[in-house]
Design an enzyme around this catalytic site. Sequence first.
Site, PDB file in Angstrom:
ATOM      1  N   CYS A   1       0.850  -1.192   0.000  1.00  0.00           N
ATOM      2  CA  CYS A   1       0.000   0.000   0.000  1.00  0.00           C
ATOM      3  C   CYS A   1       0.893   1.252   0.000  1.00  0.00           C
ATOM      4  O   CYS A   1       1.778   1.377   0.846  1.00  0.00           O
ATOM      5  CB  CYS A   1      -0.883  -0.035   1.242  1.00  0.00           C
ATOM      6  N   GLU A   2       0.654   2.134  -0.941  1.00  0.00           N
ATOM      7  CA  GLU A   2       1.512   3.321  -1.028  1.00  0.00           C
ATOM      8  C   GLU A   2       1.264   4.318   0.109  1.00  0.00           C
ATOM      9  O   GLU A   2       2.077   5.204   0.339  1.00  0.00           O
ATOM     10  CB  GLU A   2       1.354   4.019  -2.374  1.00  0.00           C
ATOM     11  N   HIS A   3       0.160   4.176   0.829  1.00  0.00           N
ATOM     12  CA  HIS A   3      -0.144   5.129   1.897  1.00  0.00           C
ATOM     13  C   HIS A   3       0.571   4.807   3.208  1.00  0.00           C
ATOM     14  O   HIS A   3       0.998   5.724   3.914  1.00  0.00           O
ATOM     15  CB  HIS A   3      -1.657   5.171   2.145  1.00  0.00           C
ATOM     16  N   HIS A   4       0.685   3.510   3.540  1.00  0.00           N
ATOM     17  CA  HIS A   4       1.307   3.131   4.807  1.00  0.00           C
ATOM     18  C   HIS A   4       2.499   2.198   4.625  1.00  0.00           C
ATOM     19  O   HIS A   4       3.150   1.827   5.590  1.00  0.00           O
ATOM     20  CB  HIS A   4       0.286   2.453   5.732  1.00  0.00           C
TER      21      HIS A   4
ATOM     22  N   GLN B   1      -5.176  -0.524  -4.599  1.00  0.00           N
ATOM     23  CA  GLN B   1      -5.809  -1.648  -5.291  1.00  0.00           C
ATOM     24  C   GLN B   1      -6.624  -1.200  -6.494  1.00  0.00           C
ATOM     25  O   GLN B   1      -6.638  -1.874  -7.531  1.00  0.00           O
ATOM     26  CB  GLN B   1      -6.700  -2.421  -4.309  1.00  0.00           C
TER      27      GLN B   1
ATOM     28  N   HIS C   1      -5.866  -5.925   3.244  1.00  0.00           N
ATOM     29  CA  HIS C   1      -4.887  -4.846   3.416  1.00  0.00           C
ATOM     30  C   HIS C   1      -4.458  -4.778   4.876  1.00  0.00           C
ATOM     31  O   HIS C   1      -5.284  -4.531   5.759  1.00  0.00           O
ATOM     32  CB  HIS C   1      -5.494  -3.509   2.988  1.00  0.00           C
TER      33      HIS C   1
ATOM     34  N   CYS D   1      -2.873  -2.487   6.246  1.00  0.00           N
ATOM     35  CA  CYS D   1      -3.065  -1.138   6.774  1.00  0.00           C
ATOM     36  C   CYS D   1      -4.468  -0.985   7.366  1.00  0.00           C
ATOM     37  O   CYS D   1      -4.711  -0.065   8.147  1.00  0.00           O
ATOM     38  CB  CYS D   1      -2.806  -0.078   5.708  1.00  0.00           C
TER      39      CYS D   1
END
Length: 197
Positions: free
Chosen positions: A88-91, A129, A157, A159
Amino acid sequence: MENLLVAVPDTIPGAAPDEDAAVEHARSFLHALGVPCDSPGTVDTPRRMAEAYAALLSAPEFDPTTFPNDECYDELVIVKDIPVRSVCEHHFLPFTGVAHVGYLPGDRILGLSKFARVVEMFARQPQVQERLTVQIADWLVESLAPRGVGVVIEAEHLCMTLRGVQAAGTSTSTSALRGLLRERPQSRAEFLAVLQR
């Protein structure tokens, strides 16, 4: 037979992993979080951490072998349960699951093992995703010019399950439909029905 060499999309185009720098930054990151890296069990943790992320973010180039559709096959081809492993690019926590990819062939067909390679090519980079699902579908449209494409990804996920709401066991589904699988209700229904079996 048409063969194309596909380069993996890079987060930083042309950048090669700097393993030594990654290890040192992993060590600094862990230190900043108060995690000691000097016990027998953690002395090699920064290296292992760097290697793990390098593996998650690297996909080999592949030759997307296509063949003429000499048999004029015009029914659905579906490859189910292709493993998906991404970050996941956010976390920067992993998400894992399966992809189901189908298409209605046009003039060319794709070697079956290459469906997993296409999924891997786009999954091995920081992702969301939704974008991953669309990238796979659009690549198939551009590379094969099929009459229709369908991609469904189901993933868990970390995250979402390990932090924040901590909703263990949740799964996220995304889909991308192109051509006749989007425009013709009976084709869309047939594709989705096969995924339920």
